[in-house]
Enzyme design. Structure first.
Site, mmCIF file in Angstrom:
data_model
loop_
_atom_site.group_PDB
_atom_site.id
_atom_site.type_symbol
_atom_site.label_atom_id
_atom_site.label_comp_id
_atom_site.label_asym_id
_atom_site.label_seq_id
_atom_site.Cartn_x
_atom_site.Cartn_y
_atom_site.Cartn_z
ATOM 1 C CD GLN A 98 -2.893 -1.272 -0.057
ATOM 2 O OE1 GLN A 98 -3.218 -0.365 -0.462
ATOM 3 N NE2 GLN A 98 -2.657 -2.523 -0.739
ATOM 4 C CG HIS A 103 -0.971 2.707 -3.951
ATOM 5 N ND1 HIS A 103 -1.620 2.609 -5.034
ATOM 6 C CD2 HIS A 103 -1.784 1.569 -3.035
ATOM 7 C CE1 HIS A 103 -2.445 1.502 -5.179
ATOM 8 N NE2 HIS A 103 -2.309 0.881 -4.206
ATOM 9 C CD GLU A 156 -8.255 2.236 0.455
ATOM 10 O OE1 GLU A 156 -8.481 2.056 -0.801
ATOM 11 O OE2 GLU A 156 -7.161 2.552 1.069
ATOM 12 C CG HIS A 157 -6.895 -1.921 1.833
ATOM 13 N ND1 HIS A 157 -6.408 -0.784 1.339
ATOM 14 C CD2 HIS A 157 -7.416 -2.363 0.851
ATOM 15 C CE1 HIS A 157 -6.801 -0.441 -0.176
ATOM 16 N NE2 HIS A 157 -7.393 -1.569 -0.339
ATOM 17 C CG ASP A 181 -5.324 -3.887 -3.807
ATOM 18 O OD1 ASP A 181 -6.459 -3.360 -3.278
ATOM 19 O OD2 ASP A 181 -4.370 -3.496 -3.158
ATOM 20 C CG HIS A 189 -51.391 16.193 3.169
ATOM 21 N ND1 HIS A 189 -51.090 17.600 2.749
ATOM 22 C CD2 HIS A 189 -50.293 15.490 3.013
ATOM 23 C CE1 HIS A 189 -49.731 17.341 2.289
ATOM 24 N NE2 HIS A 189 -49.515 16.141 2.513
#
Length: 457
Positions: free
Chosen positions: A283, A286, A350-351, A384, A443
Site C-alpha cells: 500500500q 502507491h 480502508e484495508h 485489489d 392532505h
C-alpha cells in the site's frame, strides 16, 4: 546492504500515542490546501494567481459548465499538455478493437477470469425487488432499477490501472447500467495505453474519452458536446479529481471523496514478519499511502522493521514506498488484543488485514473498515486485483459510516404503494389525525373525499 527504515514506532502506553495516531490520519485527509512547488508553479502558469486546489477545481468546473467542450479541451492542453479536438479526444471503436487484437492473449485471459470473479460476486449481492402484502387491501413494494448512465474515472498518471476499470465497470454492468462513459487522462498510462484500451474492449465499453482531472469530472457532471451528462461518477483519482467530485455532488451522485490508499494490519505471534512487511509496502508504494501495523508482541516490531528494510532494498518502487512509510507509516505496540480492536475501529482504515491465529473471532469485533482480509495467506493484493468485491473503498476514516463500491450503488429504489377502498378506510383515521396535527387540511381532504359515500351511507 539494507538501509535502516526511519518509520514511526508508537507505544500506546505513552501519553501522546493517541494524538500521534490521529495525526497520521489527518495528514492524508483531502483538505485541499496542500500543493507541491511544481503544482503551485503550474497554477500560476495556468491561472495567473496562487489558487488553492479547491479554488482551481471551482474555477475549472464553472468554466466547463459555462463553455462546455471548448473549456475541457483548453484545460487538457494547459494542464496535461495534450492538444486534442472533439474527434481525437474520444477513443474510436477502431482504436479499441486494434488494442484488443494486439494485446497479450494471457493478459486478456486474466481480464476475463477476473471479470467473472467480480461479476459473480456483484450479481450474488444484488438487491432484488421486495413485496409485502397486508391482506387483500394493501400491497407495498420496493422496486430497484439501474441508473441509466454512469461515468467512470480511471487514473493514468504514474501507471496504467486496468484493475480500477474492472472494479468500477463490472459492478455497474452487474446492476444493469446501459451506458458507461470512461474518462482517462491523455497520457501513455491513460488514454494511449493499449492494455487499458484492450481491457475496455474486452469489457464491452465503447465510450472512452481522453480527458482527466477536474475538467473530466465537470464534463461528466454537466454534459458537453459529445459527452452527455451522467447520473453518477465513480472511480479513483488525485486530489483535484476528489475535490471536483465533491464540487459536482448534488448535480450528480458520486461514490466517495477518496484520499490516498491505506492499510492497517493487526498481527500476533503467529504472523510471518516477511508477509506483514510485504503487505505494508504494497500500500505504501502507491506513494502516498498509509501503512500501519498494530501488535501486542514487542518482538514483532523489530522483526517487521528489519523485513521492511530488507524488502525495500529489493523492490523497484522501494524508494517511493520508503518515503510513504517514513512519512505516513507506523508500527504500533498496544497492550493487548482489546486495545488493538479499539484503536483499529478508531482509525477506520480502508484495508484491514487480520494476521492472527484466529482472525474470524477478531473480525467480529472490527466494525470500521472498508475491506477486511482474514488470515496469513490473504494479502490485500488479492482484493485489489481479483477476488470479487470492488477495491474502491472508503478512506481517511470514513469507513466509520461509508462502504465500498458495489453493484447496489448503481441501483435506485422506488417504493410502490397500493391500497383498495377498504384498505384506505382502514388507514384513514391515522392519516387524518397526523394531517390535523400538522395543519395540512388538503392532505386530510384527499382521504375524506374518497370516503364521502361511505360516510353518507
Amino acid at each position: 546492504m539494507a538501509t535502516t527504515l526511519n518509520i514511526s514506532r508508537i507505544d500506546c502506553a505513552s501519553d501522546d500515542a493517541r494524538e500521534a495516531i490521529l495525526e497520521l490520519r489527518r495528514q492524508l485527509s483531502p483538505k485541499g490546501n496542500v500543493v507541491s512547488p511544481q503544482g503551485r508553479a503550474r497554477t500560476m502558469e495556468v491561472f495567473g494567481e496562487p489558487l488553492t486546489p479547491q479554488e482551481v477545481v471551482e474555477r475549472i468546473c464553472a468554466d466547463v459548465r459555462d463553455r462546455g467542450l471548448e473549456a475541457v479541451l483548453e484545460y487538457t492542453a494547459k494542464l496535461d499538455g495534450a492538444k486534442l479536438d472533439a474527434v481525437s479526444a474520444r477513443v474510436s471503436r477502431d482504436e479499441l478493437r486494434a488494442a484488443h487484437k494486439a494485446a497479450d492473449p494471457e493478459y486478456l485471459k486474466t481480464i476475463s477470469r477476473v471479470r467473472e470473479n467480480i461479476l459473480a460476486f456483484q450479481l450474488g449481492i444484488l438487491n432484488r425487488d421486495a413485496v409485502l402484502r397486508r391482506g387483500v387491501d394493501t400491497e407495498l413494494r420496493l422496486r430497484y432499477r439501474p441508473l441509466q448512465r454512469v461515468g467512470v474515472c480511471i487514473p493514468g498518471g504514474a501507471a496504467a490501472y486496468p484493475s480500477s476499470l474492472l472494479m468500477t465497470v463490472v459492478p455497474a454492468q452487474a446492476a444493469g447500467v446501459e451506458e458507461i462513459a470512461v474518462v482517462v487522462p491523455p497520457t501513455p498510462f491513460g488514454g494511449y495505453n493499449t492494455d487499458l484500451l484492450a481491457a475496455c474492449y474486452a469489457l464491452g465499453v465503447t465510450e472512452v474519452h481522453r480527458i482527466g482531472g477536474a475538467q473530466a469530472i465537470a464534463a461528466l457532471a454537466y454534459g458537453v458536446e459529445g459527452i452527455p451528462a451522467v447520473d453518477k461518477i465513480v472511480g479513483p483519482g488525485n486530489l483535484f479529481v476528489a475535490l471536483a467530485k465533491r464540487f459536482v455532488y448534488g448535480e450528480v451522485d458520486i461514490d466517495s471523496i477518496a484520499g490516498p490508499s491505506e492499510v492497517v494490519l493487526i498481527a500476533d505471534w503467529t504472523a510471518d514478519p516477511r508477509f506483514v512487511a510485504a503487505d505494508l509496502i504494497s500500500q505504501a508504494e502507491h506513494s502516498p499511502g498509509a501503512s500501519v501495523m498494530i501488535t501486542w508482541e514487542p518482538d514483532l516490531i523489530d522483526r517487521v522493521a528489519d523485513a521492511l528494510a530488507q524488502q525495500l532494498s529489493q523492490l523497484s518502487r522501494g524508494d517511493l514506498a520508503r518515503d510513504s512509510l517514513e512519512r505516513f507509516g507506523a508500527l504500533i505496540l498496544v497492550r493487548d488484543e482489546d486495545e488493538a480492536v479499539t484503536l483499529t475501529n478508531l482509525i477506520a482504515p480502508e484495508h484491514l488485514h487480520v494476521s492472527t491465529s484466529d482472525p474470524e473471532r477478531l473480525a467480529e469485533r472490527l466494525t470500521n473498515a472498508g475491506a477486511i482480509f482474514l488470515g496469513h495467506e490473504t494479502p490485500v493484493a488479492v482484493g485489489d486485483y481479483a477476488a470479487g468485491p470492488s477495491h474502491v473503498l472508503p478512506t481517511g476514516g470514513t469507513a466509520r459510516w461509508a462502504s465500498g463500491l458495489c453493484s447496489n450503488d448503481f441501483l435506485k429504489r422506488t417504493s410502490l404503494i397500493f391500497v383498495s377502498r377498504e384498505g384506505l378506510a382502514q388507514i384513514a383515521p391515522d392519516v387524518r389525525l397526523l394531517a390535523d396535527k400538522e395543519g395540512l387540511t388538503a392532505h386530510r381532504y384527499s382521504v375524506d373525499v374518497r370516503l364521502e359515500d361511505d360516510q353518507r351511507a
